[in-house]
Design an enzyme around this catalytic site. Structure first.
Site, PDB file in Angstrom:
ATOM      1  CE  LYS A 114       2.168 -57.316  12.792  1.00  0.00           C
ATOM      2  NZ  LYS A 114       3.228 -57.784  13.704  1.00  0.00           N
TER       3      LYS A 114
ATOM      4  CE1 TYR B 122       0.624 -53.925  12.024  1.00  0.00           C
ATOM      5  CE2 TYR B 122      -1.572 -53.589  12.936  1.00  0.00           C
ATOM      6  CZ  TYR B 122      -0.256 -53.976  13.082  1.00  0.00           C
ATOM      7  OH  TYR B 122       0.170 -54.419  14.304  1.00  0.00           O
TER       8      TYR B 122
ATOM      9  N   GLY C 110     -10.818 -46.602   7.814  1.00  0.00           N
ATOM     10  CA  GLY C 110     -10.437 -47.937   8.278  1.00  0.00           C
ATOM     11  C   GLY C 110     -10.622 -48.189   9.759  1.00  0.00           C
ATOM     12  CG  ASP C 111     -10.167 -45.426  13.044  1.00  0.00           C
ATOM     13  OD1 ASP C 111      -9.141 -46.125  12.945  1.00  0.00           O
ATOM     14  OD2 ASP C 111     -10.162 -44.253  13.471  1.00  0.00           O
TER      15      ASP C 111
ATOM     16  CB  THR D 191      -2.770 -56.662  15.294  1.00  0.00           C
ATOM     17  OG1 THR D 191      -3.669 -55.555  15.457  1.00  0.00           O
ATOM     18  CG2 THR D 191      -2.821 -57.066  13.834  1.00  0.00           C
TER      19      THR D 191
ATOM     20  CG  PHE E 107       8.178 -58.189  19.829  1.00  0.00           C
ATOM     21  CD1 PHE E 107       6.951 -58.053  20.453  1.00  0.00           C
ATOM     22  CD2 PHE E 107       9.125 -59.010  20.408  1.00  0.00           C
ATOM     23  CE1 PHE E 107       6.678 -58.732  21.638  1.00  0.00           C
ATOM     24  CE2 PHE E 107       8.867 -59.685  21.594  1.00  0.00           C
ATOM     25  CZ  PHE E 107       7.633 -59.550  22.203  1.00  0.00           C
ATOM     26  CB  ALA E 108      11.126 -56.997  13.759  1.00  0.00           C
TER      27      ALA E 108
HETATM   28  N1  UFG Z   1      -7.710 -41.163  17.459  1.00  0.00           N
HETATM   29  C1  UFG Z   1      -8.176 -39.870  17.518  1.00  0.00           C
HETATM   30  N2  UFG Z   1      -7.292 -38.840  17.441  1.00  0.00           N
HETATM   31  C2  UFG Z   1      -5.954 -39.038  17.306  1.00  0.00           C
HETATM   32  C3  UFG Z   1      -5.477 -40.377  17.244  1.00  0.00           C
HETATM   33  C4  UFG Z   1      -6.380 -41.409  17.319  1.00  0.00           C
HETATM   34  O1  UFG Z   1      -9.384 -39.640  17.639  1.00  0.00           O
HETATM   35  O2  UFG Z   1      -5.207 -38.061  17.233  1.00  0.00           O
HETATM   36  C5  UFG Z   1      -8.682 -42.260  17.565  1.00  0.00           C
HETATM   37  C6  UFG Z   1      -8.668 -43.213  16.400  1.00  0.00           C
HETATM   38  O3  UFG Z   1      -9.397 -42.713  15.309  1.00  0.00           O
HETATM   39  C7  UFG Z   1      -9.299 -44.444  17.040  1.00  0.00           C
HETATM   40  C8  UFG Z   1      -8.773 -44.387  18.480  1.00  0.00           C
HETATM   41  O4  UFG Z   1      -8.357 -43.041  18.681  1.00  0.00           O
HETATM   42  O5  UFG Z   1     -10.685 -44.315  17.033  1.00  0.00           O
HETATM   43  C9  UFG Z   1      -7.604 -45.295  18.755  1.00  0.00           C
HETATM   44  O6  UFG Z   1      -6.639 -45.079  17.738  1.00  0.00           O
HETATM   45  P1  UFG Z   1      -5.144 -45.605  17.829  1.00  0.00           P
HETATM   46  O7  UFG Z   1      -4.461 -45.166  16.583  1.00  0.00           O
HETATM   47  O8  UFG Z   1      -4.572 -45.239  19.132  1.00  0.00           O
HETATM   48  O9  UFG Z   1      -5.317 -47.176  17.839  1.00  0.00           O
HETATM   49  P2  UFG Z   1      -6.104 -48.115  16.802  1.00  0.00           P
HETATM   50  O10 UFG Z   1      -7.295 -48.608  17.541  1.00  0.00           O
HETATM   51  O11 UFG Z   1      -6.337 -47.524  15.487  1.00  0.00           O
HETATM   52  O12 UFG Z   1      -5.002 -49.202  16.495  1.00  0.00           O
HETATM   53  C10 UFG Z   1      -4.362 -49.937  17.478  1.00  0.00           C
HETATM   54  C11 UFG Z   1      -2.937 -50.233  17.023  1.00  0.00           C
HETATM   55  C12 UFG Z   1      -2.948 -51.046  15.768  1.00  0.00           C
HETATM   56  C13 UFG Z   1      -3.764 -52.246  15.986  1.00  0.00           C
HETATM   57  C14 UFG Z   1      -5.118 -51.889  16.492  1.00  0.00           C
HETATM   58  C15 UFG Z   1      -5.885 -53.092  16.828  1.00  0.00           C
HETATM   59  O13 UFG Z   1      -2.284 -49.039  16.776  1.00  0.00           O
HETATM   60  O14 UFG Z   1      -1.639 -51.404  15.444  1.00  0.00           O
HETATM   61  O15 UFG Z   1      -5.009 -51.104  17.661  1.00  0.00           O
HETATM   62  O16 UFG Z   1      -7.022 -52.759  17.550  1.00  0.00           O
HETATM   63  F1  UFG Z   1      -3.911 -52.911  14.827  1.00  0.00           F
END
Ligand code: UFG
Length: 322
Positions: free
Chosen positions: A144, A140, A280-281, A116, A72-73
């Protein structure tokens, strides 16, 4: 049957829950964690703890003789991976290569690896299957994916029994273990900071995505269901094979729906404002976990978003000053 297992990152969010479940299932667990992002008070009871680095300290430990490693690390912040790629190529890829070599030298037969959904990038089709193209949109995810490729070659060349689990958006808590990052970037814990009195409002990153309400859509999985998948993966890992499974519930929730669920669960109005998109989203990430269901016999028990948010909220409340 009980096994001796090394759990790297066992003081982190997902690692601590999985280590706790392994211990509850009678396994002999050694947690190795450098506490760079994990927490000493999140180390589960009933294991041996070694403070150290998976890159340099696993090798000596593995000479004791282990049945397997759950790795997991890792560094896991998407934004940080874009600003400081070396931290991710070194902390994730180099560390994992060292660990794989230590496993080969000591004849450690099994590996379960935390991969991931970020390896897929922007999907052509949802739900995403394991056969989908892998085109990560951030460093990231690229690191992975590189590790997944290395594991495939170790399985083929050296007979390693390996399983990579590609997590979608993990949420919730289990017993006293929950999500607690020093720099919090994840949506649910950030939203819950408002009813916890630690934040005034939330920003929703982007409201002009091609989705029903314009906000990004994600597939949430309860951390306890995720831990069950690790137990099943350990059982099913087969010498010389590298199996890959997506883990999600197959249902997408928009960022606005997540905030709404947090309002319902906490009874707090939680002000939310639209903000710029975050780089990157992908717009939509939803898993097909058919393969995990059929091959591992995985059956998520906590698929309701309200249940995940409820457990995350209990955890948040348990950490608030009395
Ligand atoms: N978001 C907001 N406001 C915030 C934080 C997040 O609108 O304050 C949005 C992000 O833009 C995104 C959604 O919420 O649209 C989810 O964001 P998260 O950061 O919670 O999760 P992610 O989908 O970006 O990423 C997660 C894990 C990653 C993994 C990914 C795979 O954190 O490690 O899922 O889907 F790679």
């Amino acid at each position: 049957s009980p096994a001796k297992l090394l759990v790297t990152g066992g003081a982190g969010y997902i690692g601590s829950v999985c280590a706790a479940r392994l211990i509850e299932n009678g396994h002999d667990v050694v947690v190795l964690d450098d506490l760079s992002t994990g927490h000493a008070d999140a180390i589960p009871d009933g294991c041996r703890f070694v403070e150290g680095d998976a890159a340099t300290d696993a090798a000596a430990l593995l000479t004791e003789g282990f049945d397997g490693v759950l790795h997991f690390a890792a560094k896991s912040l998407v934004g940080e991976s874009m600003q400081d790629p070396a931290k991710y190529w070194d902390g994730n890829v180099v560390t994992s290569l060292r660990l794989l070599e230590a496993m080969r030298r000591t004849g450690t037969p099994k590996l379960v690896f935390s991969s991931t959904a970020a390896v897929y990038g922007e999907p052509d089709e949802v739900p995403i299957r394991e056969t989908a193209p892998t085109r990560p949109t951030n460093t990231y995810g690229a690191t992975k994916l590189a590790i997944d490729h290395a594991i495939t070659s170790y399985a083929a060349a050296h007979g390693l029994a390996a399983v990579s689990l590609r997590y979608f958006n993990v949420a919730g808590s289990y017993r006293r273990f929950g999500e607690r990052h020093t720099t919090e970037t994840h949506l649910i814990p950030i939203v819950l900071q408002v009813p916890a009195g630690e934040r005034q409002q939330v920003q929703i990153y982007g409201d002009d995505y091609p989705t029903e309400d314009g906000t990004c859509v994600r597939d949430y999985i309860h951390v306890a269901d995720l831990a069950e998948a690790h137990l099943l993966a350990l059982d099913k890992a087969a010498a010389g094979e590298h199996r890959i499974y997506n883990l999600g519930n197959g249902t997408g929730f928009s960022n606005r729906q997540v905030v709404d669920t947090c309002r319902e669960v906490t009874g707090h109005p939680i002000p939310a404002v639209a903000a710029e998109r975050r780089g990157g989203d992908p717009a939509v990430l939803v898993a097909s976990s058919e393969r995990a269901r059929t091959e591992l016999g995985w059956q998520p028990q906590r698929a309701e978003l309200a249940e995940m948010v409820g457990d995350a909220w209990s955890f948040t409340q348990s950490r608030l000053p009395a």
